[in-house]
Design an enzyme around this catalytic site. Structure first.
Site, PDB file in Angstrom:
ATOM      1  N   ARG A   1       0.859  -1.197   0.000  1.00 47.43           N
ATOM      2  CA  ARG A   1       0.000   0.000   0.000  1.00 47.43           C
ATOM      3  C   ARG A   1       0.896   1.248   0.000  1.00 47.43           C
ATOM      4  NH1 ARG A   1      -2.306   0.756   6.268  1.00 47.43           N
ATOM      5  NH2 ARG A   1      -0.314   1.517   7.065  1.00 47.43           N
TER       6      ARG A   1
ATOM      7  N   ASP B   1       9.191 -10.302   5.957  1.00 49.97           N
ATOM      8  CA  ASP B   1       9.551  -9.275   6.937  1.00 49.97           C
ATOM      9  C   ASP B   1      10.988  -8.866   6.599  1.00 49.97           C
ATOM     10  OD1 ASP B   1      10.436  -7.782   9.053  1.00 49.97           O
ATOM     11  OD2 ASP B   1       9.676  -9.140  10.600  1.00 49.97           O
ATOM     12  N   VAL B   2      11.169  -7.634   6.120  1.00 49.16           N
ATOM     13  CA  VAL B   2      12.509  -7.243   5.652  1.00 49.16           C
ATOM     14  C   VAL B   2      13.545  -7.201   6.771  1.00 49.16           C
ATOM     15  CG1 VAL B   2      11.688  -5.946   3.634  1.00 49.16           C
ATOM     16  CG2 VAL B   2      12.010  -4.752   5.836  1.00 49.16           C
TER      17      VAL B   2
ATOM     18  N   TYR C   1      13.139   6.893  14.414  1.00 46.81           N
ATOM     19  CA  TYR C   1      12.841   6.942  12.971  1.00 46.81           C
ATOM     20  C   TYR C   1      13.883   7.798  12.249  1.00 46.81           C
ATOM     21  CZ  TYR C   1       9.892   7.769   8.799  1.00 46.81           C
ATOM     22  OH  TYR C   1       9.398   7.857   7.522  1.00 46.81           O
TER      23      TYR C   1
ATOM     24  N   ALA D   1      17.256   6.057  12.115  1.00 45.51           N
ATOM     25  CA  ALA D   1      17.254   4.957  11.136  1.00 45.51           C
ATOM     26  C   ALA D   1      17.298   5.512   9.718  1.00 45.51           C
ATOM     27  CB  ALA D   1      16.016   4.083  11.329  1.00 45.51           C
TER      28      ALA D   1
ATOM     29  N   ILE E   1       3.776  12.814   3.356  1.00 44.17           N
ATOM     30  CA  ILE E   1       3.011  12.314   2.211  1.00 44.17           C
ATOM     31  C   ILE E   1       1.717  11.707   2.774  1.00 44.17           C
ATOM     32  CG2 ILE E   1       3.025  10.761   0.214  1.00 44.17           C
ATOM     33  CD1 ILE E   1       5.313  12.850   0.112  1.00 44.17           C
TER      34      ILE E   1
HETATM   35  N1  LIG Z   1       4.128   8.912   4.435  1.00 48.19           N
HETATM   36  C1  LIG Z   1       5.065   9.769   4.722  1.00 48.19           C
HETATM   37  O1  LIG Z   1       4.796  10.919   5.052  1.00 48.19           O
HETATM   38  C2  LIG Z   1       6.519   9.377   4.629  1.00 48.19           C
HETATM   39  C3  LIG Z   1       7.487  10.383   4.742  1.00 48.19           C
HETATM   40  C4  LIG Z   1       8.824  10.035   4.670  1.00 48.19           C
HETATM   41  C5  LIG Z   1       9.195   8.726   4.472  1.00 48.19           C
HETATM   42  N2  LIG Z   1       8.235   7.759   4.365  1.00 48.19           N
HETATM   43  C6  LIG Z   1       8.686   6.380   4.179  1.00 48.19           C
HETATM   44  O2  LIG Z   1       8.092   5.849   3.017  1.00 48.19           O
HETATM   45  C7  LIG Z   1       7.955   4.431   3.160  1.00 48.19           C
HETATM   46  C8  LIG Z   1       6.525   4.034   2.866  1.00 48.19           C
HETATM   47  O3  LIG Z   1       5.663   4.716   3.775  1.00 48.19           O
HETATM   48  P1  LIG Z   1       4.080   4.819   3.573  1.00 48.19           P
HETATM   49  O4  LIG Z   1       3.698   6.135   4.094  1.00 48.19           O
HETATM   50  O5  LIG Z   1       3.693   4.410   2.211  1.00 48.19           O
HETATM   51  O6  LIG Z   1       3.623   3.713   4.652  1.00 48.19           O
HETATM   52  P2  LIG Z   1       2.444   2.614   4.646  1.00 48.19           P
HETATM   53  O7  LIG Z   1       2.250   2.213   6.057  1.00 48.19           O
HETATM   54  O8  LIG Z   1       1.260   3.092   3.865  1.00 48.19           O
HETATM   55  O9  LIG Z   1       3.099   1.405   3.826  1.00 48.19           O
HETATM   56  C9  LIG Z   1       4.194   0.711   4.363  1.00 48.19           C
HETATM   57  C10 LIG Z   1       4.199  -0.702   3.787  1.00 48.19           C
HETATM   58  O10 LIG Z   1       5.344  -1.384   4.341  1.00 48.19           O
HETATM   59  C11 LIG Z   1       4.923  -2.661   4.793  1.00 48.19           C
HETATM   60  N3  LIG Z   1       5.801  -3.100   5.884  1.00 48.19           N
HETATM   61  C12 LIG Z   1       5.875  -2.613   7.156  1.00 48.19           C
HETATM   62  N4  LIG Z   1       6.800  -3.276   7.857  1.00 48.19           N
HETATM   63  C13 LIG Z   1       7.329  -4.208   7.028  1.00 48.19           C
HETATM   64  C14 LIG Z   1       8.331  -5.192   7.175  1.00 48.19           C
HETATM   65  N5  LIG Z   1       8.971  -5.384   8.349  1.00 48.19           N
HETATM   66  N6  LIG Z   1       8.630  -5.967   6.113  1.00 48.19           N
HETATM   67  C15 LIG Z   1       7.984  -5.815   4.929  1.00 48.19           C
HETATM   68  N7  LIG Z   1       7.014  -4.901   4.740  1.00 48.19           N
HETATM   69  C16 LIG Z   1       6.692  -4.108   5.768  1.00 48.19           C
HETATM   70  C17 LIG Z   1       3.481  -2.459   5.250  1.00 48.19           C
HETATM   71  O11 LIG Z   1       2.777  -3.682   5.317  1.00 48.19           O
HETATM   72  C18 LIG Z   1       2.961  -1.509   4.171  1.00 48.19           C
HETATM   73  O12 LIG Z   1       2.472  -2.197   3.049  1.00 48.19           O
HETATM   74  C19 LIG Z   1       8.400   4.113   4.595  1.00 48.19           C
HETATM   75  O13 LIG Z   1       9.747   3.696   4.591  1.00 48.19           O
HETATM   76  C20 LIG Z   1       8.278   5.434   5.295  1.00 48.19           C
HETATM   77  O14 LIG Z   1       9.116   5.543   6.410  1.00 48.19           O
HETATM   78  C21 LIG Z   1       6.907   8.051   4.437  1.00 48.19           C
END
Ligand SMILES: NC(=O)c1ccc[n+]([C@@H]2O[C@H](COP(=O)([O-])OP(=O)(O)OC[C@H]3O[C@@H](n4cnc5c(N)ncnc54)[C@H](O)[C@@H]3O)[C@@H](O)[C@H]2O)c1
Length: 265
Positions: free
Chosen positions: A16, A63-64, A155, A158, A188
């Site tokens: 997602r 699970d990564v 966060y 990391a 986002i």
């Molecule tokens: N949304 C934001 O504002 C934002 C901003 C900066 C960075 N990010 C980064 O972007 C990436 C995606 O975020 P998003 O907002 O789409 O989040 P989201 O929660 O919508 O999607 C994250 C996805 O990662 C999967 N996931 C979680 N843990 C996992 C694991 N251990 N192994 C495999 N899959 C796993 C979840 O099942 C999910 O499908 C993340 O790394 C997040 O930190 C997001």
């Protein structure tokens, strides 16, 4: 004809949000997509969408942060497609917590999923890419790697670690025809962001972004497709903010944001 016709992309966390958007964008460019997500149902939904676009797709519930699971993921992808041209390290979690209350468990979970997960996937895939003398590694970091995030110490640490890893990979993998770059998204509009912030704070976040809005997933996918393309072969080791100008505004906007929240009243 897409710019990625016949290429193979492995995308983590593509069930997602941003990862799903990246998967669909790369599929529209012609890439076959291997999806790795801890949530099998979400991953399968993305996979169906990729197949509807006309590309092949496989799903590995992974699970990564688990080293063995990542090795199996890469083996399965190679058994199916024979190569991996593009890796997008996107899987992530978020749990906001003030620094003084941050638990060991929260700290370790953030480091495991983001930093160790990115290392495990990148190393396993780069070993394959190096045999083909070609590869594009794209990591999703965050603006939290570039400026001090409030209540997101683990966060931010990391995500800053990912930036360091990207620079190291850019150096060590250049001889193998592999580039490594990171995208640093600002806020986002995704479920992850909604779950990380209280509703009122979430709704107010746009006020401290110069663009006066949250980003959308397709804007991050656009940047990922750029780094993933053959044409970006001379770009490596960079961290690209996709953030509506947040990093450029720096501390000033954070200060304004906190004042609006009455943090100093
Ligand atoms: N949304 C934001 O504002 C934002 C901003 C900066 C960075 N990010 C980064 O972007 C990436 C995606 O975020 P998003 O907002 O789409 O989040 P989201 O929660 O919508 O999607 C994250 C996805 O990662 C999967 N996931 C979680 N843990 C996992 C694991 N251990 N192994 C495999 N899959 C796993 C979840 O099942 C999910 O499908 C993340 O790394 C997040 O930190 C997001």
């Amino acid at each position: 004809m897409g710019q990625l016709d016949g290429q193979v992309a492995l995308i983590t966390g593509a069930g997602r949000g941003i990862g799903q958007s990246v998967a669909l964008k790369l599929a529209r460019e012609g890439a076959h997509i291997a999806i790795a997500d801890i949530n099998d149902a979400w991953a399968k939904e993305t996979s169906r969408n990729v197949i509807e676009i006309g590309c092949q797709s496989i799903v590995s519930q992974t699970d990564v942060s688990d080293y063995e699971q990542v090795q199996s993921l890469v083996e399965k992808t190679i058994d199916t497609f024979g190569k991996i041209d593009i890796l997008v390290n996107n899987a992530g979690i978020s749990k906001a917590c003030p620094f003084l209350e941050l638990s060991k468990e929260n700290w370790e979970a953030q480091i495991r999923v983001h930093l160790s997960g990115t290392f495990f996937c990148s190393q396993a895939v780069a070993r394959i890419m190096s045999k083909h003398k070609y590869g594009r590694i794209v990591c999703i970091s965050s603006v939290a790697a570039l400026m001090g995030p409030i209540d997101l110490a683990a966060y931010g640490a990391a995500k800053a670690g990912i930036a360091g890893l990207v620079r190291a990979m850019a150096l060590e993998l250049a001889d193998h025809g592999i580039t490594a770059n990171a995208i640093a998204p600002g806020p986002i509009d995704t479920e992850l962001l909604r779950s990380a912030w209280p509703k009122d704070v979430y709704e107010e976040r746009a006020n401290h972004i110069p663009a006066h809005r949250l980003g959308v997933v397709d804007e991050v996918a656009h940047a990922a497709a750029f780094f993933a393309s053959p044409q970006s072969g001379y770009i490596s080791g960079t961290i690209l903010p996709v953030d509506g100008g947040s990093v450029a505004a720096g501390a000033y906007m954070v200060e304004q944001y906190r004042r609006r929240k009455g943090a100093y009243e």
